[in-house]
Design a protein around this motif. Structure first.
Motif, mmCIF file in Angstrom:
data_model
loop_
_atom_site.group_PDB
_atom_site.id
_atom_site.type_symbol
_atom_site.label_atom_id
_atom_site.label_comp_id
_atom_site.label_asym_id
_atom_site.label_seq_id
_atom_site.Cartn_x
_atom_site.Cartn_y
_atom_site.Cartn_z
ATOM 1 N N ILE A 280 0.808 -12.426 1.477
ATOM 2 C CA ILE A 280 1.842 -11.649 0.791
ATOM 3 C C ILE A 280 1.847 -10.167 1.161
ATOM 4 N N TYR A 281 0.837 -9.697 1.868
ATOM 5 C CA TYR A 281 0.755 -8.269 2.144
ATOM 6 C C TYR A 281 1.804 -7.835 3.172
ATOM 7 N N PRO A 282 2.541 -6.738 2.927
ATOM 8 C CA PRO A 282 3.559 -6.254 3.880
ATOM 9 C C PRO A 282 2.908 -5.668 5.139
ATOM 10 N N ARG A 283 3.007 -6.390 6.240
ATOM 11 C CA ARG A 283 2.347 -5.958 7.480
ATOM 12 C C ARG A 283 2.892 -4.645 8.024
ATOM 13 N N GLU A 284 4.112 -4.272 7.661
ATOM 14 C CA GLU A 284 4.684 -3.053 8.223
ATOM 15 C C GLU A 284 3.956 -1.795 7.748
ATOM 16 N N LYS A 285 3.135 -1.915 6.710
ATOM 17 C CA LYS A 285 2.387 -0.742 6.234
ATOM 18 C C LYS A 285 1.175 -0.427 7.104
ATOM 19 N N ILE A 286 0.769 -1.361 7.947
ATOM 20 C CA ILE A 286 -0.375 -1.136 8.844
ATOM 21 C C ILE A 286 0.115 -0.402 10.081
ATOM 22 N N ARG A 287 -0.340 0.850 10.254
ATOM 23 C CA ARG A 287 0.185 1.700 11.327
ATOM 24 C C ARG A 287 -0.950 2.378 12.093
ATOM 25 N N CYS A 288 -2.016 1.676 12.300
ATOM 26 C CA CYS A 288 -3.170 2.226 13.003
ATOM 27 C C CYS A 288 -2.792 2.591 14.446
ATOM 28 N N PRO A 289 -3.180 3.784 14.955
ATOM 29 C CA PRO A 289 -4.010 4.798 14.295
ATOM 30 C C PRO A 289 -3.187 5.674 13.354
ATOM 31 N N MET A 290 -3.761 5.962 12.195
ATOM 32 C CA MET A 290 -3.088 6.735 11.166
ATOM 33 C C MET A 290 -3.834 8.033 10.882
ATOM 34 N N ARG A 291 -3.063 9.033 10.480
ATOM 35 C CA ARG A 291 -3.633 10.271 9.965
ATOM 36 C C ARG A 291 -3.474 10.251 8.446
ATOM 37 N N VAL A 292 -4.590 10.275 7.759
ATOM 38 C CA VAL A 292 -4.606 10.175 6.301
ATOM 39 C C VAL A 292 -5.196 11.459 5.725
ATOM 40 N N ARG A 293 -4.630 11.909 4.616
ATOM 41 C CA ARG A 293 -5.195 13.048 3.889
ATOM 42 C C ARG A 293 -5.479 12.602 2.455
ATOM 43 N N LEU A 294 -6.682 12.923 1.980
ATOM 44 C CA LEU A 294 -7.086 12.613 0.613
ATOM 45 C C LEU A 294 -7.308 13.927 -0.125
ATOM 46 N N VAL A 295 -6.601 14.103 -1.235
ATOM 47 C CA VAL A 295 -6.695 15.343 -2.005
ATOM 48 C C VAL A 295 -7.226 15.020 -3.397
ATOM 49 N N CYS A 296 -8.310 15.682 -3.789
ATOM 50 C CA CYS A 296 -8.927 15.415 -5.090
ATOM 51 C C CYS A 296 -9.087 16.721 -5.869
ATOM 52 N N LYS A 297 -9.601 16.631 -7.087
ATOM 53 C CA LYS A 297 -9.715 17.813 -7.940
ATOM 54 C C LYS A 297 -10.762 18.795 -7.431
ATOM 55 N N SER A 298 -11.883 18.281 -6.934
ATOM 56 C CA SER A 298 -12.977 19.156 -6.515
ATOM 57 C C SER A 298 -13.810 18.476 -5.446
ATOM 58 N N LEU A 299 -14.206 19.230 -4.420
ATOM 59 C CA LEU A 299 -15.055 18.669 -3.372
ATOM 60 C C LEU A 299 -16.467 18.420 -3.888
ATOM 61 N N THR A 300 -16.945 19.296 -4.744
ATOM 62 C CA THR A 300 -18.325 19.166 -5.227
ATOM 63 C C THR A 300 -18.456 18.217 -6.407
ATOM 64 N N ASN A 301 -17.482 18.210 -7.300
ATOM 65 C CA ASN A 301 -17.584 17.408 -8.521
ATOM 66 C C ASN A 301 -16.862 16.073 -8.460
ATOM 67 N N THR A 302 -15.959 15.929 -7.513
ATOM 68 C CA THR A 302 -15.190 14.673 -7.422
ATOM 69 C C THR A 302 -15.449 13.941 -6.115
ATOM 70 N N TRP A 303 -15.265 14.626 -4.986
ATOM 71 C CA TRP A 303 -15.418 13.970 -3.693
ATOM 72 C C TRP A 303 -16.837 13.480 -3.464
ATOM 73 N N GLU A 304 -17.811 14.373 -3.563
ATOM 74 C CA GLU A 304 -19.197 14.006 -3.235
ATOM 75 C C GLU A 304 -19.782 12.926 -4.155
ATOM 76 N N PRO A 305 -19.755 13.102 -5.472
ATOM 77 C CA PRO A 305 -20.445 12.120 -6.319
ATOM 78 C C PRO A 305 -19.617 10.896 -6.674
ATOM 79 N N VAL A 306 -18.285 10.979 -6.603
ATOM 80 C CA VAL A 306 -17.439 9.901 -7.125
ATOM 81 C C VAL A 306 -16.696 9.145 -6.030
#
Length: 253
Positions: free
Chosen positions: A75-101
């Protein structure tokens, strides 16, 4: 026979650990719908432990690696697979969110969840070992650029809301992930980064409790959430989902 059975069990354990995204199962029927969405903007709101962030990270891993979990293979839509992809992940804090969580949720040899490692009540990190340089996270991760580079050519750049708005300018991205609701100027700047490549945005957000944070987040519900709710006025480019903690199959009832 006992020795062979133990070897087989250990082999299965190591296989699951190294590539747990293949064994992924959606935490609820509502989170499964997120994987089926092909909207440009996907917004998931819900209480703590409702699996909104984990669903978003698993979805990103599927798109980057092309590994479709056995539970979604038909059932997964294959058109969403676009490797190679550039992805950006944005979180609240690098020290309190990214590293430990967040980072442990991506590292193949880190266990997230309750119960025994390898059980159905948790998961290993979503990025498979074989997609890391030399099979090692440290070989693929650049602390200077806060970027993870996979052997398939995909990259994940990690930033936070502590960055200035201008830090998000430049470049183009196929997928941008917001862990918790972004300030509007940061959202707008990142939206611009997706336009030239037909990229997508995913937002996983817990509704804020205090009044000041709720006021800051009000724009998200007006400009995104309400426009993505099914109905005659729904924006076809936005899908909104409301998740509930008590529907998360991984949690102890």
């Amino acid at each position: 026979m006992l020795h062979l059975a133990q070897e087989l069990q250990q082999s299965r354990f190591l296989q699951k650990q190294a590539e747990d995204i293949f064994f992924y199962r959606a935490a609820s029927e509502e989170t499964k719908k997120i994987h089926l969405s092909t909207a440009k903007i996907v917004f998931a709101t819900g209480g703590n432990r409702s699996a909104k962030s984990d669903t978003m990270f698993a979805e990103a891993a599927i798109q980057m690696t092309g590994i479709i979990p056995d539970s979604l293979k038909d059932i997964y839509p294959r058109e969403k697979i676009r490797c190679p992809m550039r992805v950006r992940l944005v979180c609240k804090s690098l020290t309190n969110t990214w590293e430990p969580v967040i980072k442990p949720k991506l590292q193949w040899n880190k266990w997230s969840g309750r119960g025994d490692q390898g059980s159905q009540t948790g998961h290993w990190g979503w990025i498979p070992q074989r997609f890391l340089k030399k099979g090692d996270w440290t070989e693929s991760w650049s602390e200077k650029y806060r970027t993870l580079s996979l052997t398939c050519g995909c990259t994940i750049q990690v930033m936070s809301y502590e960055n200035e708005v201008e830090d998000f300018s430049g470049g183009s991205f196929h997928l941008i992930l917001f862990d918790e609701g972004p300030p509007f100027p940061i959202y707008r700047e990142n939206l611009m980064r997706t336009m030239d490549v037909g990229g997508r945005i995913m937002i996983a957000m817990t509704p804020p409790d205090d009044d000041s944070a709720a006021w800051d987040a009000a724009w998200i519900y007006d400009e995104i959430y309400e426009k993505g709710i099914p109905g005659p006025k729904k924006d076809p480019s936005i899908d909104s989902f409301t998740l509930f903690t008590d529907q998360n199959r991984i949690l102890d009832p």
